[in-house]
Design a protein around this motif. Structure first.
Motif, PDB file in Angstrom:
ATOM      1  N   ALA A   1       1.766   3.699  14.277  1.00  0.00           N
ATOM      2  CA  ALA A   1       0.658   3.137  15.058  1.00  0.00           C
ATOM      3  C   ALA A   1      -0.637   3.107  14.246  1.00  0.00           C
ATOM      4  CB  ALA A   1       0.454   3.936  16.337  1.00  0.00           C
ATOM      5  N   GLU A   2      -0.757   3.996  13.268  1.00  0.00           N
ATOM      6  CA  GLU A   2      -1.975   4.043  12.453  1.00  0.00           C
ATOM      7  C   GLU A   2      -1.976   3.037  11.308  1.00  0.00           C
ATOM      8  OE1 GLU A   2      -3.564   8.562  12.775  1.00  0.00           O
ATOM      9  OE2 GLU A   2      -1.642   8.305  11.740  1.00  0.00           O
ATOM     10  N   PHE A   3      -0.854   2.403  11.036  1.00  0.00           N
ATOM     11  CA  PHE A   3      -0.781   1.445   9.936  1.00  0.00           C
ATOM     12  C   PHE A   3      -1.759   0.291  10.114  1.00  0.00           C
ATOM     13  CE2 PHE A   3       3.982   2.423   8.921  1.00  0.00           C
ATOM     14  CZ  PHE A   3       3.633   3.702   8.552  1.00  0.00           C
ATOM     15  N   ASN A   4      -2.078  -0.071  11.348  1.00  0.00           N
ATOM     16  CA  ASN A   4      -2.960  -1.203  11.615  1.00  0.00           C
ATOM     17  C   ASN A   4      -4.310  -0.807  12.199  1.00  0.00           C
ATOM     18  OD1 ASN A   4      -1.403  -3.627  10.861  1.00  0.00           O
ATOM     19  ND2 ASN A   4       0.057  -2.748  12.285  1.00  0.00           N
ATOM     20  N   LYS A   5      -4.628   0.467  12.185  1.00  0.00           N
ATOM     21  CA  LYS A   5      -5.927   0.900  12.695  1.00  0.00           C
ATOM     22  C   LYS A   5      -6.993   0.738  11.621  1.00  0.00           C
ATOM     23  CE  LYS A   5      -4.747   4.288  16.193  1.00  0.00           C
ATOM     24  NZ  LYS A   5      -4.822   5.685  16.589  1.00  0.00           N
ATOM     25  N   CYS A   6      -8.220   0.601  12.071  1.00  0.00           N
ATOM     26  CA  CYS A   6      -9.359   0.606  11.159  1.00  0.00           C
ATOM     27  C   CYS A   6      -9.874   2.032  11.054  1.00  0.00           C
ATOM     28  CB  CYS A   6     -10.469  -0.305  11.678  1.00  0.00           C
ATOM     29  SG  CYS A   6     -10.010  -2.047  11.730  1.00  0.00           S
TER      30      CYS A   6
ATOM     31  N   ASN B   1       5.110  -4.264   3.827  1.00  0.00           N
ATOM     32  CA  ASN B   1       6.340  -4.557   4.569  1.00  0.00           C
ATOM     33  C   ASN B   1       6.376  -3.921   5.945  1.00  0.00           C
ATOM     34  OD1 ASN B   1       7.742  -6.167   2.593  1.00  0.00           O
ATOM     35  ND2 ASN B   1       7.846  -4.300   1.381  1.00  0.00           N
ATOM     36  N   ASN B   2       5.390  -3.096   6.272  1.00  0.00           N
ATOM     37  CA  ASN B   2       5.392  -2.389   7.547  1.00  0.00           C
ATOM     38  C   ASN B   2       4.104  -2.563   8.346  1.00  0.00           C
ATOM     39  OD1 ASN B   2       7.991  -0.685   7.574  1.00  0.00           O
ATOM     40  ND2 ASN B   2       7.180  -0.417   5.517  1.00  0.00           N
ATOM     41  N   THR B   3       3.284  -3.500   7.939  1.00  0.00           N
ATOM     42  CA  THR B   3       2.037  -3.788   8.640  1.00  0.00           C
ATOM     43  C   THR B   3       2.249  -5.030   9.491  1.00  0.00           C
ATOM     44  OG1 THR B   3       0.732  -2.823   6.869  1.00  0.00           O
ATOM     45  CG2 THR B   3      -0.405  -4.359   8.291  1.00  0.00           C
ATOM     46  N   THR B   4       1.830  -4.970  10.732  1.00  0.00           N
ATOM     47  CA  THR B   4       2.064  -6.116  11.608  1.00  0.00           C
ATOM     48  C   THR B   4       1.016  -7.215  11.454  1.00  0.00           C
ATOM     49  OG1 THR B   4       0.885  -5.025  13.403  1.00  0.00           O
ATOM     50  CG2 THR B   4       3.272  -4.764  13.352  1.00  0.00           C
TER      51      THR B   4
ATOM     52  N   LEU C   1      -5.269   0.586   6.492  1.00  0.00           N
ATOM     53  CA  LEU C   1      -4.582   1.265   5.387  1.00  0.00           C
ATOM     54  C   LEU C   1      -4.158   0.308   4.277  1.00  0.00           C
ATOM     55  CD1 LEU C   1      -2.446   3.844   7.392  1.00  0.00           C
ATOM     56  CD2 LEU C   1      -4.499   4.287   6.019  1.00  0.00           C
ATOM     57  N   LEU C   2      -3.778  -0.917   4.645  1.00  0.00           N
ATOM     58  CA  LEU C   2      -3.381  -1.890   3.632  1.00  0.00           C
ATOM     59  C   LEU C   2      -4.568  -2.253   2.740  1.00  0.00           C
ATOM     60  CD1 LEU C   2      -1.139  -3.659   2.464  1.00  0.00           C
ATOM     61  CD2 LEU C   2      -1.735  -5.405   4.162  1.00  0.00           C
ATOM     62  N   ALA C   3      -5.716  -2.536   3.341  1.00  0.00           N
ATOM     63  CA  ALA C   3      -6.913  -2.870   2.553  1.00  0.00           C
ATOM     64  C   ALA C   3      -7.347  -1.674   1.707  1.00  0.00           C
ATOM     65  CB  ALA C   3      -8.044  -3.313   3.482  1.00  0.00           C
ATOM     66  N   LEU C   4      -7.202  -0.484   2.242  1.00  0.00           N
ATOM     67  CA  LEU C   4      -7.571   0.721   1.495  1.00  0.00           C
ATOM     68  C   LEU C   4      -6.636   0.908   0.292  1.00  0.00           C
ATOM     69  CD1 LEU C   4      -9.667   3.007   1.664  1.00  0.00           C
ATOM     70  CD2 LEU C   4      -7.963   4.338   2.905  1.00  0.00           C
ATOM     71  N   ALA C   5      -5.362   0.621   0.473  1.00  0.00           N
ATOM     72  CA  ALA C   5      -4.413   0.698  -0.646  1.00  0.00           C
ATOM     73  C   ALA C   5      -4.781  -0.305  -1.733  1.00  0.00           C
ATOM     74  CB  ALA C   5      -2.990   0.456  -0.149  1.00  0.00           C
ATOM     75  N   VAL C   6      -5.236  -1.480  -1.323  1.00  0.00           N
ATOM     76  CA  VAL C   6      -5.675  -2.491  -2.284  1.00  0.00           C
ATOM     77  C   VAL C   6      -6.922  -2.000  -3.018  1.00  0.00           C
ATOM     78  CG1 VAL C   6      -6.624  -4.823  -2.549  1.00  0.00           C
ATOM     79  CG2 VAL C   6      -4.685  -4.439  -1.015  1.00  0.00           C
ATOM     80  N   ARG C   7      -7.904  -1.540  -2.267  1.00  0.00           N
ATOM     81  CA  ARG C   7      -9.175  -1.112  -2.863  1.00  0.00           C
ATOM     82  C   ARG C   7      -8.971  -0.038  -3.923  1.00  0.00           C
ATOM     83  NH1 ARG C   7     -13.705   2.621  -2.087  1.00  0.00           N
ATOM     84  NH2 ARG C   7     -15.515   1.528  -2.908  1.00  0.00           N
ATOM     85  N   HIS C   8      -8.141   0.952  -3.612  1.00  0.00           N
ATOM     86  CA  HIS C   8      -7.944   2.078  -4.524  1.00  0.00           C
ATOM     87  C   HIS C   8      -6.699   1.939  -5.399  1.00  0.00           C
ATOM     88  CE1 HIS C   8     -11.348   4.292  -3.033  1.00  0.00           C
ATOM     89  NE2 HIS C   8     -10.969   3.981  -1.806  1.00  0.00           N
ATOM     90  N   GLU C   9      -6.090   0.771  -5.346  1.00  0.00           N
ATOM     91  CA  GLU C   9      -4.912   0.444  -6.147  1.00  0.00           C
ATOM     92  C   GLU C   9      -3.819   1.513  -6.031  1.00  0.00           C
ATOM     93  OE1 GLU C   9      -4.301  -2.090 -10.238  1.00  0.00           O
ATOM     94  OE2 GLU C   9      -5.966  -0.684 -10.157  1.00  0.00           O
ATOM     95  N   ARG C  10      -3.485   1.833  -4.798  1.00  0.00           N
ATOM     96  CA  ARG C  10      -2.402   2.775  -4.500  1.00  0.00           C
ATOM     97  C   ARG C  10      -1.129   1.946  -4.316  1.00  0.00           C
ATOM     98  NH1 ARG C  10      -5.989   5.449  -6.353  1.00  0.00           N
ATOM     99  NH2 ARG C  10      -6.910   7.262  -5.356  1.00  0.00           N
ATOM    100  N   LYS C  11      -0.434   1.741  -5.411  1.00  0.00           N
ATOM    101  CA  LYS C  11       0.676   0.789  -5.444  1.00  0.00           C
ATOM    102  C   LYS C  11       1.855   1.176  -4.556  1.00  0.00           C
ATOM    103  CE  LYS C  11      -0.686  -0.982  -9.900  1.00  0.00           C
ATOM    104  NZ  LYS C  11      -0.373  -1.166 -11.305  1.00  0.00           N
TER     105      LYS C  11
END
Length: 144
Positions: free
Chosen positions: A48-53, A81-84, A63-73
């Motif tokens: 449920a937290e995968f799509n929260k701000c 693959n798990n973000t709606t 979390l997806l944008a944060l992974a991009v920002r900090h390059e957490r591959k």
């Protein structure tokens, strides 16, 4: 013209609402996220937290944008693959706009392949391509 005004209004409301609904990320979750260890990530966050701000240092990210920002591959590969909502707007940015900001070409390509919208604009009316150009990432701007 009516559609443009409606779309702009909807985006503005979404940005405002996401800012209000963003929650602070607890220190243990942030630490787990920063390690880029998938097992720790899965333990620290619920689906449920995968799509929260989340608010982090006065900015809002999912979390997806944060992974991009900090390059957490590893986190990125799992989340894409798990973000709606690949086009979720948090803190005035989508994951693709964050990729354009930091010049993450491979991540931007993966986001586009998953259906990220090139035409989404931030509150300043800028697309990911505009942001890539502004931040001097011409190779990325070419694919956007």
């Amino acid at each position: 013209m009516k559609k443009f005004i409606s779309a702009t209004f909807f985006i503005a409301i979404s940005i405002f609402a996401n800012g209000l609904m963003a929650q602070e990320m607890p220190a243990n979750q942030l630490k787990s996220f920063q390690k880029d260890n998938l097992q720790e990530f899965k333990t620290a966050f619920t689906q449920a937290e995968f799509n929260k701000c989340f608010n982090i240092k006065d900015r809002s990210y999912d979390l997806l944008a944060l992974a991009v920002r900090h390059e957490r591959k590893n986190n990125f590969a799992f989340l894409i693959n798990n973000t709606t909502d690949i086009n979720r707007v948090c803190g005035n940015n989508t994951p693709l706009i964050v990729a354009a900001t930091y010049g993450r070409i491979d991540m931007a390509k993966a986001l586009l392949k998953k259906g990220a919208s090139k035409s989404t604009k931030n509150a300043n009316g800028e697309t990911a391509k505009d942001i890539a150009i502004k931040n001097k990432h011409p190779e990325l701007a070419k694919i956007l």
